[in-house]
Enzyme design. Structure first.
Site, PDB file in Angstrom:
ATOM      1  N   LYS A 186       0.887  -1.173   0.000  1.00 57.58           N
ATOM      2  CA  LYS A 186       0.000   0.000   0.000  1.00 57.58           C
ATOM      3  C   LYS A 186       0.926   1.225   0.000  1.00 57.58           C
ATOM      4  CE  LYS A 186      -3.089   3.063   0.789  1.00 57.58           C
ATOM      5  NZ  LYS A 186      -2.041   4.103   0.653  1.00 57.58           N
ATOM      6  N   GLU A 264       9.138   1.086  11.196  1.00 52.69           N
ATOM      7  CA  GLU A 264      10.214   2.082  11.091  1.00 52.69           C
ATOM      8  C   GLU A 264       9.524   3.426  11.243  1.00 52.69           C
ATOM      9  OE1 GLU A 264      12.164   4.778  10.049  1.00 52.69           O
ATOM     10  OE2 GLU A 264      12.435   4.077   7.975  1.00 52.69           O
ATOM     11  N   CYS A 298      13.330  10.406   8.112  1.00 53.12           N
ATOM     12  CA  CYS A 298      13.253  10.040   9.546  1.00 53.12           C
ATOM     13  C   CYS A 298      14.622  10.130  10.198  1.00 53.12           C
ATOM     14  CB  CYS A 298      12.755   8.609   9.688  1.00 53.12           C
ATOM     15  SG  CYS A 298      11.240   8.301   8.841  1.00 53.12           S
ATOM     16  N   GLU A 395       9.279  16.082  15.736  1.00 54.49           N
ATOM     17  CA  GLU A 395       9.969  15.901  14.454  1.00 54.49           C
ATOM     18  C   GLU A 395       9.525  17.019  13.495  1.00 54.49           C
ATOM     19  OE1 GLU A 395       9.005  12.049  12.878  1.00 54.49           O
ATOM     20  OE2 GLU A 395      10.890  11.901  11.781  1.00 54.49           O
TER      21      GLU A 395
HETATM   22  C1  SIN Z   1      13.538   7.265   6.103  1.00 51.90           C
HETATM   23  O1  SIN Z   1      13.527   8.467   6.233  1.00 51.90           O
HETATM   24  O2  SIN Z   1      12.648   6.572   6.596  1.00 51.90           O
HETATM   25  C2  SIN Z   1      14.592   6.522   5.330  1.00 51.90           C
HETATM   26  C3  SIN Z   1      15.859   7.225   5.212  1.00 51.90           C
HETATM   27  C4  SIN Z   1      16.920   6.414   4.518  1.00 51.90           C
HETATM   28  O3  SIN Z   1      16.723   5.263   4.112  1.00 51.90           O
HETATM   29  O4  SIN Z   1      18.026   6.926   4.396  1.00 51.90           O
END
Ligand code: SIN
Length: 491
Positions: A186, A264, A298, A395
């Protein structure tokens, strides 16, 4: 619709607007579609099939039907098909990059980089498909022998984000496919075109029908589809990349069927510059970590702690470097920072900056929307940031670097660890004793030492605390899609 995407592609057939179930391109059963927006100019670039929960059930059924055959062919055969898919992705890198930039906004060079990064997981796990081995523990009961087998978990779901429309799919599905699992993907509602192009290449590589299915939907239908995917007893593993808030919801929705989970989730990366750091290297690392993908990753540096002795030197060099970042439409040459994904993202950036300034932060550079308008925002640095400011614990997901001065190692490690998150962290030092101690003390799943970039296919990507569960990439990423079966044989 003004841009004709097909005219921009060397291979126009990579542009797909239908979903992909059981090896076929399908419309939604309602016949409805939803628009895909180019964040650089707000143009509608595609109308994609808006599937519903019943359509998602069809995708689960297709993955379930394909599972017995896919798991029983050899790892070597799966590897061969995946390798063909990898080759086709690289051959079509330019087109895949264009599709990504149009739907996501990142500069074309970053998109091309992501296509290669995404493909690396397919290549690497294709190689690993041949190396899934159990163990034979030495017996302690004389008349018995023991075996531990590794077997695919079954039908898997990958719910993927808009910030990496290609690599977050391949990082999940490559180990799943290599292990012998079948998958329902998805993709984020903002960025389905990259996912659909990957499916077209998977067909050409000969990946059998039902092994990989893609359900596309708008934000509303995504919620209903998410519930269906979580509730299905057929689905044995769910992997999600996205916010901690949504991760918690999915986790609770998966609880009744006790699925394996790979999460994640959010991060709030500390980036520490010690007094013995190579300042130029730290500036380069901070630029890479903070401003990649307009700060929408992230693992972006969210809190830059700089030792008081090197603070001014770092801020000066960092500010000069940030002012060379060229903001613009990712399709234009020389652009190094594209737009933010939407207006909500821009508003969050503005809220964080306003809050910090109202509490005493100093604006070093940037601090306002770009004259280009839309969701373009100037790369920004804030100094004199303190822990009571929103930006130090929420964040930001935007191009804002908050700088916080510190004086001692213990103080900065405590500040760095004072977070609900534990995904990526970074520090710069040339003292080997400090490097060991700080790397061990940081409560994060990943630590970059003198490096602002961390991820690749051979290392485990993932976090501790509320940054998630499990790891992606590396041999550990493969284990997520394998069950251990213990067999005890009486002779
Ligand atoms: C992410 O921001 O979830 C992944 C970042 C990355 O793979 O470098």
């Amino acid at each position: 619709m003004t841009t004709d995407i097909r005219k921009l592609l060397k291979d126009p057939s990579l542009f797909k607007e239908e979903a992909f179930i059981n090896g076929k391109w399908v419309k939604s059963s309602s016949g409805k579609t939803f628009p895909i927006n180019n964040p650089a100019n707000n143009e509608i670039i595609a109308q994609v099939a808006n599937l519903d929960a019943a359509d998602a059930d069809k995708a689960i059924a297709a993955a379930n039907a394909a599972f017995p055959k896919w798991k029983s062919i050899t790892g070597k055969e799966r590897a061969g098909l995946m390798r063909k898919w990898f080759d086709l992705i690289l051959q079509n890198k330019d087109d895949l990059a264009i599709l990504m930039t149009l739907e996501q906004g990142k500069p074309l060079t970053e998109s091309a980089g992501e296509v290669v990064y995404g493909a690396s997981f397919i290549e690497w796990y294709a190689e690993e498909a041949k190396r899934v081995s159990g163990t034979i523990p030495t017996t302690i009961w004389g008349d018995k022998r023991f075996m531990v087998l590794k077997q695919p978990v079954g039908v898997c779901v990958a719910i993927t984000p808009w910030n990496f429309p290609n690599a977050m799919i391949t990082r999940k599905i490559a180990p799943a496919m290599a292990a012998g699992c079948t998958i329902v993907i998805k993709p984020a509602e903002q960025t389905p075109l990259s996912a659909l192009a990957l499916a077209e290449l998977a067909i050409r590589a000969g990946i059998p029908e039902g092994v990989m299915n893609i359900v596309t939907a708008d934000a509303d239908q995504s919620i209903a589809i998410g519930k269906t995917l979580c509730a299905s007893p057929v689905v044995r593993h769910l992997s999600f990349t996205g916010s901690t808030e949504v991760g918690r919801i999915l986790m609770s929705q998966c609880a009744p069927t006790v699925k394996k989970l790979g999460l994640e989730l959010g991060g709030h990366a500390p980036f520490i510059v010690f007094e013995d750091a190579d300042i130029d290297a730290a500036v380069t690392g901070a630029i890479a970590s903070k401003y990649r993908n307009s700060g929408q990753t992230c693992v972006c540096a969210n809190r830059i702690y700089v030792h008081k002795k090197v603070h001014d030197a770092f801020v000066e060099k960092f500010s000069k470097a940030v002012q060379t970042i060229k903001v613009g439409n990712g399709m234009d040459a020389g652009v190094s920072q594209g737009p933010l994904i939407d207006h909500a993202a821009l508003e969050k950036v503005e809220r964080h900056i306003a809050d910090a300034l109202s509490k005493g932060a100093k604006l070093v550079t940037g601090g306002k929307p770009s004259p280009l308008g839309g969701t373009f925002y100037e790369p920004t640095i804030l100094a004199n940031v303190t822990s009571n400011m929103l930006i130090t614990y929420e964040e930001t997901f935007g191009p804002v670097a908050p700088i916080i001065p510190f004086e001692s190692d213990d103080e900065v490690v405590e500040l760095a660890n004072n977070s609900q998150y534990g995904l990526a962290s970074y520090f710069y030092s040339r003292d080997i004793g400090r490097i060991w101690k700080v790397a061990e003390a940081l409560e994060y799943g990943m630590v970059g030492v003198n490096s602002g970039i961390l991820a690749n296919e051979v290392v485990p990507f993932g976090g501790v605390k509320q940054s998630g569960l499990g790891r992606e990439g590396s041999v550990f990423g493969m284990d997520e899609y394998l069950e251990l079966k213990y067999v005890c044989i009486t002779l």
